[in-house]
Structure formats: structure tokens, C-alpha cells
Design a protein around this motif. Structure first.
Motif, PDB file in Angstrom:
ATOM      1  N   LEU A 139       0.856  -1.319  -0.117  1.00 50.36           N
ATOM      2  CA  LEU A 139      -0.026   0.034   0.071  1.00 50.36           C
ATOM      3  C   LEU A 139       0.882   1.333  -0.037  1.00 50.36           C
ATOM      4  O   LEU A 139       0.319   2.229  -0.358  1.00 50.36           O
ATOM      5  N   PHE A 140       2.094   1.131   0.694  1.00 49.89           N
ATOM      6  CA  PHE A 140       2.843   2.415   0.927  1.00 49.89           C
ATOM      7  C   PHE A 140       4.058   2.376   0.074  1.00 49.89           C
ATOM      8  O   PHE A 140       5.110   1.592   0.646  1.00 49.89           O
ATOM      9  N   GLY A 141       4.477   3.173  -0.773  1.00 53.80           N
ATOM     10  CA  GLY A 141       5.828   3.116  -1.650  1.00 53.80           C
ATOM     11  C   GLY A 141       6.460   4.276  -1.198  1.00 53.80           C
ATOM     12  O   GLY A 141       6.269   5.077  -0.054  1.00 53.80           O
ATOM     13  N   ASP A 142       7.501   4.525  -1.878  1.00 49.94           N
ATOM     14  CA  ASP A 142       8.558   5.808  -1.656  1.00 49.94           C
ATOM     15  C   ASP A 142       7.931   7.139  -1.781  1.00 49.94           C
ATOM     16  O   ASP A 142       8.457   7.947  -1.283  1.00 49.94           O
ATOM     17  N   LYS A 143       6.645   7.251  -2.254  1.00 47.50           N
ATOM     18  CA  LYS A 143       6.059   8.356  -2.357  1.00 47.50           C
ATOM     19  C   LYS A 143       5.313   8.806  -0.917  1.00 47.50           C
ATOM     20  O   LYS A 143       4.596   9.719  -0.964  1.00 47.50           O
ATOM     21  N   ASP A 144       5.065   7.714  -0.167  1.00 50.36           N
ATOM     22  CA  ASP A 144       4.139   7.570   0.903  1.00 50.36           C
ATOM     23  C   ASP A 144       4.717   7.843   2.225  1.00 50.36           C
ATOM     24  O   ASP A 144       5.887   7.659   2.277  1.00 50.36           O
TER      25      ASP A 144
ATOM     26  N   ARG B 173       9.136  -1.699   8.290  1.00 52.73           N
ATOM     27  CA  ARG B 173      10.825  -1.669   7.928  1.00 52.73           C
ATOM     28  C   ARG B 173      10.836  -2.270   6.220  1.00 52.73           C
ATOM     29  O   ARG B 173      11.479  -1.906   5.382  1.00 52.73           O
ATOM     30  N   LEU B 174       9.550  -3.157   6.014  1.00 58.28           N
ATOM     31  CA  LEU B 174       9.539  -3.770   4.762  1.00 58.28           C
ATOM     32  C   LEU B 174       8.953  -2.788   3.585  1.00 58.28           C
ATOM     33  O   LEU B 174       9.079  -3.354   2.344  1.00 58.28           O
ATOM     34  N   SER B 175       8.486  -1.786   4.072  1.00 59.67           N
ATOM     35  CA  SER B 175       7.814  -0.804   2.911  1.00 59.67           C
ATOM     36  C   SER B 175       8.974   0.302   2.638  1.00 59.67           C
ATOM     37  O   SER B 175       9.988   0.523   3.441  1.00 59.67           O
ATOM     38  N   LYS B 176       8.632   0.976   1.542  1.00 59.49           N
ATOM     39  CA  LYS B 176       9.698   2.031   1.315  1.00 59.49           C
ATOM     40  C   LYS B 176       9.225   3.335   1.551  1.00 59.49           C
ATOM     41  O   LYS B 176       9.813   4.254   1.166  1.00 59.49           O
ATOM     42  N   ALA B 177       8.126   3.339   2.346  1.00 60.13           N
ATOM     43  CA  ALA B 177       7.439   4.635   2.649  1.00 60.13           C
ATOM     44  C   ALA B 177       8.388   5.342   3.681  1.00 60.13           C
ATOM     45  O   ALA B 177       9.125   4.711   4.314  1.00 60.13           O
ATOM     46  N   SER B 178       8.304   6.670   3.859  1.00 54.07           N
ATOM     47  CA  SER B 178       9.212   7.369   4.747  1.00 54.07           C
ATOM     48  C   SER B 178       8.436   7.180   6.031  1.00 54.07           C
ATOM     49  O   SER B 178       7.367   7.071   6.226  1.00 54.07           O
TER      50      SER B 178
END
Ligand SMILES: *Cc1c(COP(=O)(O)O)cnc(C)c1O
Length: 393
Positions: free
Chosen positions: A120-125, A142-147
Motif C-alpha cells: 500500500l505504501f511506497g517511496d512517495k508515501d 521496515r519492509l515498505s519503502k515509505a518514509s
């Protein structure tokens, strides 16, 4: 073997710091009275068996029925050939019970939390998380690329600051994540305030309701129902109040659940829940939904223990949850007191640093609907006896 020597040294270090966790085998089913050695029974005050369903005969019968009708296990992930009619029935039942559009099963809530963020949450999130959230939430984030943004436990000013920071980064999607109940303290998340802040910053809200589903709020629908708000995502477990076996789930709007079925890694790459567990969980939700009497007993036990212990002079964390921490301060005191209580036939566990802050060691007691009034009184009497002997009260 250099590597094994290194590991042994690390283990010695854990023991030297008094952080070693020993496991105590139980010879009977999980319950309020358990057998810990042949012929030796103790009263159990440290299980997550809030509604007392862990050894419930109707649940065991439902598990046996599903075992006979659908077999032991699926030998498949859900999307290949691991979905039975029972799995879909349980997902519908959970969604109806929690008043969401749909739900999706996992092997454990640990996996639900591990698999919910990355799709659901990538590097733009941005993900905004309470500092005391469960380990599985921390790992999942930790496993998502979100900030990542972290706010101090229950601190609404800090949450507002973190949301503001997240918005300023230009985040596409923002989600606020909190445990519904913080299990070391038995404190509820401030959900009305959190929901209002999430709305103001156009963020989603996720609640991990493992220490609430089945017994908190009207009909046991959880902390959101208790607070009179809606969460966008609820994760929870079948391994606590709902029978105590295994399994977790995400309950949410259909598009979120549908995306999990397509993309959530612990769901896609792990075996389906065994049918006996699914059958028992269907029955557990029936019993929880109709369980006003169980909840009444659970909370009567909670009130009785709280008032009896306070009267005896113990320092408790205040609250309205069947998790009741008896505050002791030093780790050694908590450990020694738990050991002495065990000799008196009361099974409780000490919690200390790093699980709780330094100097805030405690014995965390948990009440159950399975405890009789005499059980609660026996615990208060044993605490009082040992507490006096040790100079705690
Ligand atoms: C127990 C717990 C979990 C893990 O649930 P399992 O189904 O046992 O994996 C996750 N989050 C919280 C807050 C819990 O208390």
C-alpha cells in the motif's frame, strides 16, 4: 567452530544480563487452572485467554467437525488450491462482525502486520507510527519503502507534528498506525483524537486490535467501536480472545483487501490456515458476539482484582483493561516476586527492561472470564502474603 563459539558467547551474555527467557511446559489445556507438573496445578494469570475460550468444548467440537469434513491442512497457499468454503465463510464472518467490507486471513497477526504496508505504501508515501507499537508493526513498516515518522506513545501534540512533517514532504498517501491497546501498560490508544488528526491531514488510520477483538467495545467489536470511530484498516489475531489457537487477519474496505490478496507477501507465499482452526474461529466469533455474559465476568474480575490489590497497597497502573500491571520497579524484584507467587500456586510473569523502561519493572497480570471469583481472591491473597514478606507493601 568459530561461529558457534560466538553465538554461545552471545547467549551467555543474555543470561549474564538476566534477560534469559525460560519456557515452562504446561501439561493440560490452556485455562485458568493449568497443570505444570504431574499432579501440580496452578492458577494462571498470564494468558491472553480473555474470554476463556481456549479450552471451550464448543470450539473443540467445531475444530473436530472441520477436521472430519475438510481434513488437517491444505498443502497449498490460498491462491493455488488452498481456499476452502470455510476460509471464505470466516473472512465474511470477520468482516460482518467488525463492520468492514471484507477481510483476509493470515497465518498470524504477525504476518498480517508484516504484509500490510509494503503493497500500500511506497517511496512517495508516509507511515506515522506510535513509539510503543507491536514489534510486528515495526517490522512491517521496515519492509515498505515509505518514509517513516514516529510519535511518542499517546502524545497527540507529537502526532500532530509528525503528521505535519509528513504532509510537508509532499507524501501521496499517509497512514497513522497504532495498537488499540498497549499491552505492557493496558492503556487504550486515544482513538477519537487520533481519528480527528488523521482526518485533518487526510490520512488513513490503522489499528492493531489484538488485545481487544472479542472483548472490548459493544459485542467485543474492538477499540474503534468502544471509541465510536471507524478505522480504515484493522489487523487482529485469532490467537488471543477468539479461541487462542492461531491466525490473524486484516479487515478493511474491499479494494484494500483485494490488493492484499494480489500483493501481500506473507499471504501469497505461506500455507493456508488449517481447516480445524478456521472451523473453530467461526464458532469463536459466534461465542464472542453473543458473549455479553463472558465480558461481564471478565470485567467483574478486572474490577475485583484492581480494587483488592489497591486496597492491599500495591501500585497498579490505572485503567479499564483486563491487563493489570503491578508496578515493582527493579527487574530482580519482579522476577523474585513472580517466582514466589508461583510457589504459592499463582502463575504470573515479570516484565522488565528492555520490554518496559528501566526502573519500571512489573508483574503483568491478565484477567479472564474463565477465572472464578475465588480464583481472583486467591491471587489477591497470595500477592498480599508475598508482597508483605518481600516488603513491597
Ligand atoms: C499478539 C500480538 C500480535 C501477534 O499476533 P499473532 O497472531 O500471535 O501473530 C500482533 N500485534 C499485537 C499488538 C499483539 O498483541
Amino acid at each position: 567452530m568459530k561461529i558457534l563459539d560466538d553465538i554461545s558467547a552471545e547467549l551467555e551474555d543474555i543470561k549474564a544480563q538476566s534477560l534469559w527467557k525460560a519456557e515452562r511446559p504446561i501439561l493440560s489445556p490452556q485455562s485458568s487452572h493449568i497443570e505444570v507438573a504431574p499432579g501440580r496445578e496452578v492458577l494462571n494469570f498470564c494468558a491472553n485467554n480473555y474470554l476463556g475460550l481456549a479450552d471451550n468444548p464448543e470450539l473443540i467440537a467445531a475444530a473436530k467437525e472441520a477436521l472430519d469434513s475438510h481434513g488437517l491442512g491444505m498443502a497449498s497457499v490460498r491462491f493455488i488450491c488452498g481456499t476452502t468454503d470455510l476460509h471464505r465463510m470466516l473472512e465474511r464472518r470477520i468482516a460482518d462482525y467488525l463492520e468492514t467490507e471484507d477481510s483476509i486471513l493470515y497465518a498470524a497477526c504477525f504476518d498480517a502486520n508484516g504484509g500490510v504496508f509494503e503493497p500500500l505504501f511506497g517511496d512517495k508515501d508516509a507511515i506515522v507510527s506510535d513509539s510503543l507499537n507491536h514489534a510486528s508493526i515495526i517490522d512491517g513498516i521496515r519492509l515498505s519503502k515509505a518514509s517513516r515518522f514516529r510519535y511518542a506513545n499517546g502524545d497527540m501534540d507529537d502526532l500532530e507534528r509528525q503528521l505535519d512533517d509528513a504532509r510537508r514532504t509532499g507524501a501521496r498517501r499517509i497512514i497513522v498506525v497504532t495498537d488499540g491497546v498497549f499491552s505492557m501498560d493496558g492503556y487504550f490508544a486515544k482513538l477519537r483524537e487520533i481519528r480527528a488528526l488523521a482526518d485533518r491531514f487526510e490520512a488513513l488510520l490503522m489499528i492493531d486490535d489484538c488485545h481487544a477483538t472479542g472483548f472490548i467495545g459493544p459485542k467485543g467489536r474492538g477499540t474503534a467501536a468502544r471509541a465510536g470511530i471507524k478505522a480504515d484498516i484493522v489487523t487482529s489475531t485469532l490467537g488471543k480472545a477468539l479461541g487462542g489457537s492461531a491466525g490473524g487477519f486484516i479487515a478493511a474496505a474491499k479494494p484494500i483487501v483485494d490488493l492484499m490478496r494480489q500483493r501481500s507477501r506473507p499471504y501469497l507465499f505461506s500455507n493456508a490456515l488449517p481447516p480445524p482452526i478456521v472451523g473453530a474461529a467461526l464458532k469463536a466469533i459466534d461465542l464472542a458476539e453473543q458473549g455479553d455474559d463472558l465480558r461481564e465476568r471478565l470485567f467483574a474480575n478486572m474490577k475485583r482484582f484492581r480494587s483488592g490489590m489497591a486496597r492491599a497497597g500495591f501500585k497498579l497502573l490505572p485503567g479499564e483493561h483486563p491487563i493489570i500491571p503491578v508496578m515493582l520497579g527493579e527487574a530482580k524484584l519482579a522476577q523474585d516476586m513472580a517466582a514466589k507467587l508461583f510457589e504459592q500456586g499463582i502463575y504470573v510473569t515479570g516484565f522488565f527492561y528492555p520490554v518496559v523502561p528501566q526502573g519500571k519493572a512489573r508483574i503483568r497480570t491478565q484477567m479472564s472470564a474463565a477465572h472464578a471469583t475465588q480464583d481472583v481472591d486467591a491471587a489477591i491473597a497470595a500477592f498480599t502474603h508475598v508482597g508483605r514478606e518481600m516488603g513491597v507493601i
